[in-house]
Design a protein around this motif. Structure first.
Motif, PDB file in Angstrom:
ATOM      1  N   TYR A   1      40.423 -20.899  11.898  1.00  0.00           N
ATOM      2  CA  TYR A   1      40.976 -20.970  12.954  1.00  0.00           C
ATOM      3  C   TYR A   1      40.756 -22.456  13.563  1.00  0.00           C
ATOM      4  CZ  TYR A   1      42.276 -16.110  13.487  1.00  0.00           C
ATOM      5  OH  TYR A   1      43.018 -14.906  13.383  1.00  0.00           O
ATOM      6  N   ASN A   2      39.666 -23.121  12.969  1.00  0.00           N
ATOM      7  CA  ASN A   2      39.387 -24.380  13.170  1.00  0.00           C
ATOM      8  C   ASN A   2      40.574 -25.387  12.739  1.00  0.00           C
ATOM      9  OD1 ASN A   2      38.595 -26.916  14.028  1.00  0.00           O
ATOM     10  ND2 ASN A   2      36.301 -26.480  13.126  1.00  0.00           N
ATOM     11  N   THR A   3      41.665 -25.671  13.431  1.00  0.00           N
ATOM     12  CA  THR A   3      42.717 -26.574  13.106  1.00  0.00           C
ATOM     13  C   THR A   3      42.360 -28.000  13.060  1.00  0.00           C
ATOM     14  OG1 THR A   3      43.514 -26.630  15.394  1.00  0.00           O
ATOM     15  CG2 THR A   3      44.244 -24.985  13.788  1.00  0.00           C
ATOM     16  N   TYR A   4      40.940 -28.538  13.134  1.00  0.00           N
ATOM     17  CA  TYR A   4      40.751 -29.577  13.220  1.00  0.00           C
ATOM     18  C   TYR A   4      40.275 -30.042  11.795  1.00  0.00           C
ATOM     19  CZ  TYR A   4      40.765 -30.806  18.276  1.00  0.00           C
ATOM     20  OH  TYR A   4      41.305 -30.988  19.469  1.00  0.00           O
ATOM     21  N   THR A   5      39.678 -28.989  10.948  1.00  0.00           N
ATOM     22  CA  THR A   5      39.327 -29.243   9.799  1.00  0.00           C
ATOM     23  C   THR A   5      40.232 -28.332   8.717  1.00  0.00           C
ATOM     24  OG1 THR A   5      37.901 -27.408   9.962  1.00  0.00           O
ATOM     25  CG2 THR A   5      37.040 -29.588  10.572  1.00  0.00           C
ATOM     26  N   HIS A   6      41.083 -27.551   9.229  1.00  0.00           N
ATOM     27  CA  HIS A   6      41.873 -26.659   8.422  1.00  0.00           C
ATOM     28  C   HIS A   6      43.429 -27.176   8.548  1.00  0.00           C
ATOM     29  CE1 HIS A   6      39.258 -23.855   6.359  1.00  0.00           C
ATOM     30  NE2 HIS A   6      38.333 -24.250   7.449  1.00  0.00           N
ATOM     31  N   LYS A   7      44.006 -27.457   7.364  1.00  0.00           N
ATOM     32  CA  LYS A   7      45.659 -27.728   7.714  1.00  0.00           C
ATOM     33  C   LYS A   7      46.375 -26.495   7.946  1.00  0.00           C
ATOM     34  CE  LYS A   7      45.192 -31.956   4.792  1.00  0.00           C
ATOM     35  NZ  LYS A   7      45.780 -32.774   3.655  1.00  0.00           N
ATOM     36  N   GLY A   8      47.610 -26.869   8.422  1.00  0.00           N
ATOM     37  CA  GLY A   8      48.518 -25.901   8.806  1.00  0.00           C
ATOM     38  C   GLY A   8      48.099 -24.907   9.711  1.00  0.00           C
ATOM     39  N   LEU A   9      48.987 -23.764   9.888  1.00  0.00           N
ATOM     40  CA  LEU A   9      48.608 -22.819  11.042  1.00  0.00           C
ATOM     41  C   LEU A   9      47.422 -22.116  10.721  1.00  0.00           C
ATOM     42  CD1 LEU A   9      52.342 -21.357  11.116  1.00  0.00           C
ATOM     43  CD2 LEU A   9      51.146 -22.740  12.763  1.00  0.00           C
TER      44      LEU A   9
ATOM     45  N   ARG B   1      53.811 -31.812  12.927  1.00  0.00           N
ATOM     46  CA  ARG B   1      52.584 -31.836  12.207  1.00  0.00           C
ATOM     47  C   ARG B   1      52.485 -30.996  10.991  1.00  0.00           C
ATOM     48  NH1 ARG B   1      47.742 -32.420  16.792  1.00  0.00           N
ATOM     49  NH2 ARG B   1      48.838 -34.411  17.971  1.00  0.00           N
ATOM     50  N   LEU B   2      53.183 -29.976  10.877  1.00  0.00           N
ATOM     51  CA  LEU B   2      53.468 -29.276   9.634  1.00  0.00           C
ATOM     52  C   LEU B   2      54.258 -29.718   8.266  1.00  0.00           C
ATOM     53  CD1 LEU B   2      53.606 -25.483  11.397  1.00  0.00           C
ATOM     54  CD2 LEU B   2      51.602 -26.649  10.450  1.00  0.00           C
ATOM     55  N   LYS B   3      54.828 -30.846   8.813  1.00  0.00           N
ATOM     56  CA  LYS B   3      55.740 -31.276   7.776  1.00  0.00           C
ATOM     57  C   LYS B   3      54.887 -31.927   6.861  1.00  0.00           C
ATOM     58  CE  LYS B   3      59.964 -32.142  10.574  1.00  0.00           C
ATOM     59  NZ  LYS B   3      60.826 -33.101  11.225  1.00  0.00           N
ATOM     60  N   PRO B   4      55.108 -31.978   5.521  1.00  0.00           N
ATOM     61  CA  PRO B   4      54.599 -32.537   4.394  1.00  0.00           C
ATOM     62  C   PRO B   4      54.562 -34.309   4.369  1.00  0.00           C
ATOM     63  CG  PRO B   4      55.919 -30.823   3.357  1.00  0.00           C
ATOM     64  CD  PRO B   4      56.347 -30.954   5.001  1.00  0.00           C
ATOM     65  N   THR B   5      55.498 -34.671   5.470  1.00  0.00           N
ATOM     66  CA  THR B   5      55.734 -36.175   5.453  1.00  0.00           C
ATOM     67  C   THR B   5      54.867 -36.627   6.548  1.00  0.00           C
ATOM     68  OG1 THR B   5      57.660 -35.720   6.713  1.00  0.00           O
ATOM     69  CG2 THR B   5      57.948 -35.913   4.260  1.00  0.00           C
TER      70      THR B   5
END
Length: 555
Positions: A489-497, A448-452
């Motif tokens: 910390y809301n990973t539903y709205t913020h990309k990445g870790l 999921r962290l991959k740019p592709t």
């Protein structure tokens, strides 16, 4: 007089003369195979008719009228007088009062022999020449080597008599002292019999002491050996006094080490008694590391029984995936401190607790110590400092992370640094349930962290990150609630870790993070809501798993 003699006559020394030395030296050297001091040549001896009649005024050679006789030595070293050797090329003529009228002589005088010790001496004794043999202190004349006697050894000097003040009535003591000194000199310094007796007594005393000490030492060590092998170990009786004490047992400590620490704290009387009680108590080897609240002067059996009871342990246990807020509360409880005390100390002193250099602390991170309190058991008893306990936890985490070489591994997995790798491990720990789940969950994060990634567009969409933000563990979160919270910390709205770890990962989750699967997993759902996690590779498969979850949960 000859060169070596004293006699006033015209004859040289006779061989029977005890002071006759020429033949003795020359003959012995010849017999020994050495070269004669005269090389076998004729030796002339001037003689005078009178001992003191020589004068330098009469003749430059020896002075006055002289009688000379031609004296030669044969091969044996004996002198030959008035003889001529056969085949001698010249005849030597000598007349009374000088040489013959022709002025010729039969033999040219020889030069001084370097081997002759007297060859460099003046050729005649004049009035100015002292006679070294005529005085009272004269040196003795030389003797042949065969007749020489070794000089007697010098007598040892008598010990100096002890000086002391002369008092009236000491005359008899002085005489006795002088007699004793003479006896000692005659006995060559032997000490009186009384000294020998005294020495003998001292020697006997030394022997008695040596043997007595040896026997005592053997008896002592023999008794100790018997006590250690066959005797009963010293032990207290009963369940102890009313006085309590906290004893810390380090990780990996065995029976002897535990017994030694208990003895030093006054809990048991001897380590031997504790080891014996531990070996005879069922489950006695199950004593864990930690801090124990025990009583003083307990019997070894009572101490083992109490240490096996969890209620006696004054420990703080950090579980795998546990958040720091729970750890702080447990420390407060064990140390009997007001709520929030340890949390305040952690925020103020986190820089002095030994974090690794790559640990981050930006404004988005909720707790800089999150992810660095390694899951384990730590002693925590009343009277201890919270910062001391936190430092033990951080030190343990730092050592573990260093052992795995997180910096290099992070770049191999597409991450920027070790801090991000710890963050991934905390996500794997929070979302997974088993070791197999951990490896698949790690692959889901990396994919999921991959740019592709076109399935989620680099959004993790983890409930665990949002729950960490709220300090909850709720699996039922509405979309409206999620979409309205702007926290990183809301990973539903913020990309990445997320900004940092959301818990303290254990070693199993860390290993899985370093070794993820490679099966293409990108979705997962806990279909039973708790323990059973299933994975999917496509969005369609994910919808099937989601329907399964809704059916099991009643949504």
């Amino acid at each position: 007089m000859t060169e070596y003699g004293r006699g006033p006559g015209s004859e040289p020394w006779h061989p029977e003369d005890p002071l006759y030395g020429d033949v003795g030296w020359g003959g012995q050297q010849a017999q020994a195979g050495q070269r004669s001091p005269y090389d076998g040549r004729p030796q002339q001896y001037p003689q005078a008719s009178q001992y003191g009649g020589w004068s330098q005024e009469q003749q430059p050679g020896y002075g006055g009228q002289q009688h000379q006789e031609h004296q030669q030595y044969d091969t044996s070293g004996q002198p030959q007088y008035d003889q001529q050797f056969t085949g001698h090329p010249q005849q030597q003529q000598f007349h009374q009062g000088g040489w013959d009228a022709t002025g010729t002589h039969g033999q040219v005088p020889y030069a001084a022999d370097p081997g002759d010790p007297y060859g460099q001496q003046p050729v005649a004794y004049g009035g100015e020449q002292p006679d070294f043999y005529g005085t009272e202190d004269a040196y003795p004349p030389p003797e042949p080597p065969g007749r020489r006697r070794p000089e007697p050894d010098p007598e040892p000097a008598a010990d100096a008599e002890e000086e002391h003040a002369v008092l009236p009535g000491d005359d008899e003591d002085d005489e006795e002292h002088e007699l004793q000194g003479r006896r000692e000199r005659r006995g060559k310094g032997r000490k009186p019999v009384k000294s020998k007796k005294r020495r003998t007594g001292c020697a006997c005393m030394v022997v008695v002491l040596v043997f007595g000490g040896g026997l005592g030492g053997v008896g002592y060590f023999g008794y100790k050996f018997y006590q250690n092998r066959f005797g009963t170990a010293p032990d207290f009786a009963g369940e102890g006094s009313s006085q309590t004490v906290t004893v810390e047992i380090p990780k990996g400590a065995g029976g002897w080490e535990i017994g030694r620490r208990l003895k030093e704290a006054g809990v048991v009387k001897s380590a031997d008694a504790f080891v014996h009680a531990q070996g005879t108590t069922p489950g006695g080897d199950g004593i864990q590391a930690g801090a124990y609240l025990l009583k003083k002067e307990m019997s070894a059996a009572s101490a083992v029984k109490l240490m096996l009871d969890p209620r006696s342990q004054n420990n703080v246990v950090v579980t795998e995936g546990e958040r720091n807020t729970n750890v702080y509360a447990a420390i407060d409880k064990r140390l009997e401190l007001p709520d929030g005390s340890t949390k305040k100390i952690a925020r103020k002193q986190y820089k002095s607790l030994g974090l690794p250099s790559w640990a981050e602390n930006n404004s988005d991170i909720m707790d800089p110590l999150e992810g660095f309190l390694w899951p384990a058991t730590y002693p925590a008893a009343k009277g201890m400092k919270p910062e001391a306990i936190l430092k033990q936890m951080v030190t343990q985490a730092k050592q573990k992370y260093a052992a795995y070489g997180l910096d290099g591994k992070a770049r191999e997995l597409g991450l920027n640094n070790a801090f991000e790798l710890v963050t991934v491990a905390s996500l794997v720990q929070a979302e997974g349930k088993t070791h197999d789940d951990f490896r698949k969950m790690a692959e889901v994060v990396y994919n999921r962290l991959k740019p592709t990634n076109t399935e989620t567009n680099r959004l993790l969409q983890f409930d665990s990150t949002y729950n960490y933000l709220l300090g909850k563990s709720n699996i039922h979160i509405s979309e409206k609630e999620i979409n309205s919270n702007p926290s990183p910390y809301n990973t539903y709205t913020h990309k990445g870790l997320p900004p940092g770890p959301i818990g303290n990962p254990g070693e199993d989750a860390l290993k899985a993070t370093l070794n993820p699967t490679d099966d293409g997993w990108i979705y997962f759902v806990a279909t039973d809501g708790t323990n059973n996690t299933e994975f999917a590779k496509t969005y369609a498969e994910f919808q099937e798993l989601k329907d399964k979850f809704n059916a099991s949960s009643g949504n």
